[in-house]
Design an enzyme around this catalytic site. Structure first.
Site, PDB file in Angstrom:
ATOM      1  N   HIS A  38       0.835  -1.211   0.000  1.00  8.87           N
ATOM      2  CA  HIS A  38       0.000   0.000   0.000  1.00  8.87           C
ATOM      3  C   HIS A  38       0.867   1.258   0.000  1.00  8.87           C
ATOM      4  CE1 HIS A  38      -2.763  -2.871   2.317  1.00  8.87           C
ATOM      5  NE2 HIS A  38      -3.499  -2.527   1.279  1.00  8.87           N
ATOM      6  N   GLN A  62     -18.148  -5.966  -1.061  1.00 10.44           N
ATOM      7  CA  GLN A  62     -17.253  -6.792  -1.870  1.00 10.44           C
ATOM      8  C   GLN A  62     -16.889  -8.114  -1.194  1.00 10.44           C
ATOM      9  OE1 GLN A  62     -14.131  -3.626  -1.920  1.00 10.44           O
ATOM     10  NE2 GLN A  62     -12.689  -5.329  -1.794  1.00 10.44           N
TER      11      GLN A  62
END
Ligand code: AMP
Length: 293
Positions: A38, A62
């Protein structure tokens, strides 16, 4: 640089508007439990823009009913500190009700690209991803958004929705960041025991062998896929798929096909109860492990 942490949609929109008055805004959407993968996206966004916003949101739509939504690692305080160190200017960490107002019914669906690989294994997953990313783009209005190639199918879905919905954002795909042993960094790696982690290395190993076979001239889709599948099946508890597919359309190549100059070899497999995904684009990506025995 000062880091601002906001949780409200209106507040985030106003902060992003303020950034854009002075320069380009970069966006890095994440689900938190941040790691070096990230943070590489944050730095890549910083190189391209005046200020970077990181979103941290474990997006309920999701996740499937039997997936790890409730146990997904949540480490907001640490994440904020890492964002600060990586040079982000804004962190947006909304509650679910802010992103999904009561009575909401709208979803974004990208057809075709989700028919294979993770699509059939995770029904509704990419609809959840496409919906939340569209919402985040609508709120933030980023000039540049950076996503990881580790989630290759997700990247293709987002590139496509941006193109199809005429969204004014440049999507950048960042190479997969790996640990020194070759395992792709993932928030889910914390679930792995030491023994499971050792077995998980079959994935980058098999991908590395495929890269070497491909660069040595092997072009039989069946041979490339079968070798990788055998290697991963021997170590994993369950293999969702090991598929060689067209790198842009994500349609699987049938075994008798001669692979072209670029093809994505994508994997999803369970090690214990942890589902790991990884991929390499043959003809483009380096081997995940530099030297294999
Ligand atoms: P996640 O928090 O798992 O939803 O991931 C947020 C973003 O980070 C997505 O664009 C991912 O593709 C990206 N990402 C996650 N792991 C890695 C990695 N190991 N290397 C590069 N990007 C990654």
């Amino acid at each position: 640089m000062r880091l601002q942490v906001v949780t409200g949609v209106a507040e985030f929109r106003a902060a992003c508007d303020a950034v854009r008055r002075g320069g380009a805004l970069g966006l890095v959407p994440t689900m938190g439990a941040l790691h070096d993968g990230h943070l590489a996206l944050v730095r890549a966004a910083r190189e391209r823009t005046a200020a970077v916003a990181v979103t941290i949101f474990v997006n309920p739509t999701q996740f499937g009913p039997n997936e790890d939504f409730s146990r997904y690692p949540r480490t907001l305080e640490r994440d904020v500190e890492l964002c600060r160190e990586a040079g982000a200017s804004l962190v947006f960490a909304p509650p679910a009700e802010a992103m999904y107002p009561t009575g909401e019914r709208t979803r974004v669906r990208v057809a075709g690209l989700t028919d294979f690989l993770c699509g059939p294994k995770r029904p509704g997953h990419f609809e959840g991803v496409a919906t939340i990313v569209t919402k985040l783009f609508c709120v933030a209005g980023p000039c540049v958004a950076v996503f990881g190639r580790k989630d290759y199918q997700q990247l293709k879905v987002i590139e496509r929705l941006v193109r199809d919905l005429l969204l004014p954002v440049e999507v950048v795909g960042h190479p997969t960041v790996r640990d020194t042993d070759g395992l792709a960094r993932s928030s889910r790696n914390v679930y792995l025991s030491d023994a499971e982690r050792a077995r998980a290395l079959s994935i980058p190993r098999a991908l590395s062998h495929a890269v070497r076979r491909f660069s040595a001239g092997e072009r039989s889709a069946g041979a490339l896929q079968a070798a990788a599948e055998a290697e991963i099946t021997a170590a994993a508890d369950r293999v969702d798929y090991v598929t060689l597919a067209d790198a842009d359309e994500l349609t699987p190549l049938s075994p008798e096909t001669v692979a072209g100059d670029r093809a994505v070899l994508a994997v999803a497999a369970f090690i214990g109860s942890t589902r790991l995904i990884d991929n390499v684009v043959l003809g483009e990506d380096a081997a995940p492990i530099a030297e294999t025995s």
